[in-house]
Scaffold this motif. Structure first.
Motif, PDB file in Angstrom:
ATOM      1  N   ASP A  83      -6.413   1.024  -3.524  1.00 32.93           N
ATOM      2  CA  ASP A  83      -6.773  -0.110  -4.367  1.00 32.93           C
ATOM      3  C   ASP A  83      -6.095   0.111  -5.710  1.00 32.93           C
ATOM      4  O   ASP A  83      -5.231   0.987  -5.846  1.00 32.93           O
ATOM      5  N   GLU A  84      -6.480  -0.658  -6.718  1.00 30.57           N
ATOM      6  CA  GLU A  84      -5.813  -0.525  -8.015  1.00 30.57           C
ATOM      7  C   GLU A  84      -6.184   0.747  -8.756  1.00 30.57           C
ATOM      8  O   GLU A  84      -5.607   1.033  -9.821  1.00 30.57           O
TER       9      GLU A  84
ATOM     10  N   LYS B   3      -0.631  10.875  -3.331  1.00 31.70           N
ATOM     11  CA  LYS B   3       0.791  11.182  -3.377  1.00 31.70           C
ATOM     12  C   LYS B   3       1.092  12.365  -2.474  1.00 31.70           C
ATOM     13  O   LYS B   3       0.413  13.391  -2.511  1.00 31.70           O
TER      14      LYS B   3
ATOM     15  N   ILE C 176       3.594   7.334  -1.995  1.00 34.09           N
ATOM     16  CA  ILE C 176       2.264   7.077  -2.528  1.00 34.09           C
ATOM     17  C   ILE C 176       1.552   6.036  -1.679  1.00 34.09           C
ATOM     18  O   ILE C 176       2.127   5.008  -1.334  1.00 34.09           O
ATOM     19  N   LEU C 177       0.307   6.337  -1.318  1.00 31.60           N
ATOM     20  CA  LEU C 177      -0.545   5.351  -0.673  1.00 31.60           C
ATOM     21  C   LEU C 177      -1.500   4.799  -1.720  1.00 31.60           C
ATOM     22  O   LEU C 177      -2.198   5.562  -2.385  1.00 31.60           O
ATOM     23  N   ARG C 178      -1.534   3.496  -1.858  1.00 35.28           N
ATOM     24  CA  ARG C 178      -2.429   2.847  -2.815  1.00 35.28           C
ATOM     25  C   ARG C 178      -3.570   2.179  -2.047  1.00 35.28           C
ATOM     26  O   ARG C 178      -3.366   1.168  -1.375  1.00 35.28           O
TER      27      ARG C 178
ATOM     28  N   SER D  31      -5.177   6.237  -5.444  1.00 34.61           N
ATOM     29  CA  SER D  31      -3.885   6.407  -4.771  1.00 34.61           C
ATOM     30  C   SER D  31      -3.679   7.877  -4.453  1.00 34.61           C
ATOM     31  O   SER D  31      -4.235   8.751  -5.106  1.00 34.61           O
TER      32      SER D  31
ATOM     33  N   GLY E 213      -0.182   9.575  -8.485  1.00 36.86           N
ATOM     34  CA  GLY E 213      -1.236   9.595  -7.479  1.00 36.86           C
ATOM     35  C   GLY E 213      -1.829  10.977  -7.370  1.00 36.86           C
ATOM     36  O   GLY E 213      -1.237  11.951  -7.836  1.00 36.86           O
TER      37      GLY E 213
ATOM     38  N   TYR F 226       0.803  -1.228   0.000  1.00 37.61           N
ATOM     39  CA  TYR F 226       0.000   0.000   0.000  1.00 37.61           C
ATOM     40  C   TYR F 226       0.829   1.268   0.000  1.00 37.61           C
ATOM     41  O   TYR F 226       0.350   2.327  -0.360  1.00 37.61           O
TER      42      TYR F 226
END
Length: 323
Positions: free
Chosen positions: A246-247, A252, A242-244, A250, A201, A194
């Motif tokens: 989900d696909e 930044k 960057i936090l993801r 995200s 992002g 994640y």
């Protein structure tokens, strides 16, 4: 919070509250105010109907509302709260009773956070970097907001939640802040990867810095000083984490902001799962501190982004009176 049950029930009946008679769109707009929210229109319609009391049937006819749908909303809310009481989530009195659980029911930022969590993955983004500011729905692509919505595409806000999508049109729309999506959208457990150190992002607005002092105090670190120093850095160099979620979603920002907000999200997730497992267990001081920290951050970002703060949304529904 049991008042948020009221909002969730209204969402279920969204399509049947308003009729399709002349003048309905004008009345809807007057109900919504400047909230940039179709959900606010619905709650105001319900409140106005209740205020009309025994004249409710005439009020419905004058404003293009379905009396049957409004009565069903009230009955469904009563039924759900009954189940919550039986399950131990709502106590009869003392800590954990309705009054205690509704401490923040009048806070629009908190209500929108609950809606965002419940409506995910119904999320749309208007990316600020695009010249045409195209609105895109989660895992779908370009969409437009329904013409009968009180929120229109000319709005420059970035994040939206919605009730449903019909082909390339979204309905039941509300503007939310990036922080609301960051903390409440997505699955309860984040992906294994994640946090990334490069990529694309949505950049978290610098406005978040205003709330970092409170977050710093809660997490017990020195991020307030570091956040102040980061404002002097090159934005391109500082926004390197960057936090993801989900696909598709995200965020930044600088590593400090991302990691601190992730800590907050994880703490909330643990508390949420614990409450589901042990509904009758009293809330701890640490839990209260966590909730207040999140409420303060959500509220501050609403203000800093210039979003309207409606009042009176948490008033308790009156007992149903036959019209």
């Amino acid at each position: 919070m049991t008042k948020n049950v009221h909002f969730e029930v209204i969402v279920l009946f969204r399509g049947s509250i308003f009729t399709h008679e002349d003048g309905v769109e004008r009345n809807k707009l007057s109900l919504s105010g400047n909230a940039q929210s179709d959900h606010m229109t619905l709650i105001r319609a319900f409140q106005c109907w209740q205020e009309a009391n025994r004249g409710g049937q005439n009020f419905c006819a004058d404003n293009g509302l379905s009396l049957k749908a409004l009565q069903s909303i009230f009955a469904t809310r009563v039924s759900i709260i009954g189940h919550l009481r039986a399950s131990g989530f709502v106590r009869a009195k003392g800590p954990g009773d309705i009054k205690d659980l509704n401490l923040f029911s009048d806070n629009w930022a908190v209500v929108k956070a609950a809606l965002a969590a419940g409506l995910y993955p119904n999320v749309a983004l208007k990316h600020p970097g695009d010249q045409d500011e195209q609105l895109c729905a989660h895992k779908y692509g370009p969409v437009k907001i329904s013409q009968d919505s009180d929120v229109q595409d000319k709005n420059h806000d970035e994040w939206f939640i919605y009730d449903e999508r019909q082909e390339n049109e979204i309905r039941g729309v509300t503007v939310v802040t990036p922080l609301t999506i960051f903390l409440f959208a997505g699955h309860n457990r984040l992906p294994l990867d994640y946090i990334l150190e490069s990529g694309q992002g949505t950049i978290l607005k610098k406005v978040l810095i205003f709330g970092l002092c409170k977050l710093s105090f809660f997490l017990g670190n020195n991020m307030s000083e570091e956040a102040s120093d980061s404002e002097n850095e090159n934005p391109e160099e500082a926004n390197n984490s960057i936090l993801r979620l989900d696909e598709w979603i995200s965020f930044k920002s600088d590593s400090l902001t991302i990691q601190s907000l992730v800590q907050l999200r994880l703490k909330w997730s643990v508390m949420f799962l614990k409450r589901l497992k042990y509904p009758g267990k009293p809330i701890t001081q640490d839990d209260e501190k966590l909730v207040r920290t999140i409420v303060n951050l959500l509220s501050e970002e609403e203000v800093n982004l210039g979003l309207s703060i409606p009042e009176g949304i948490g008033q308790r529904p009156k007992h149903l009176v036959s019209c």
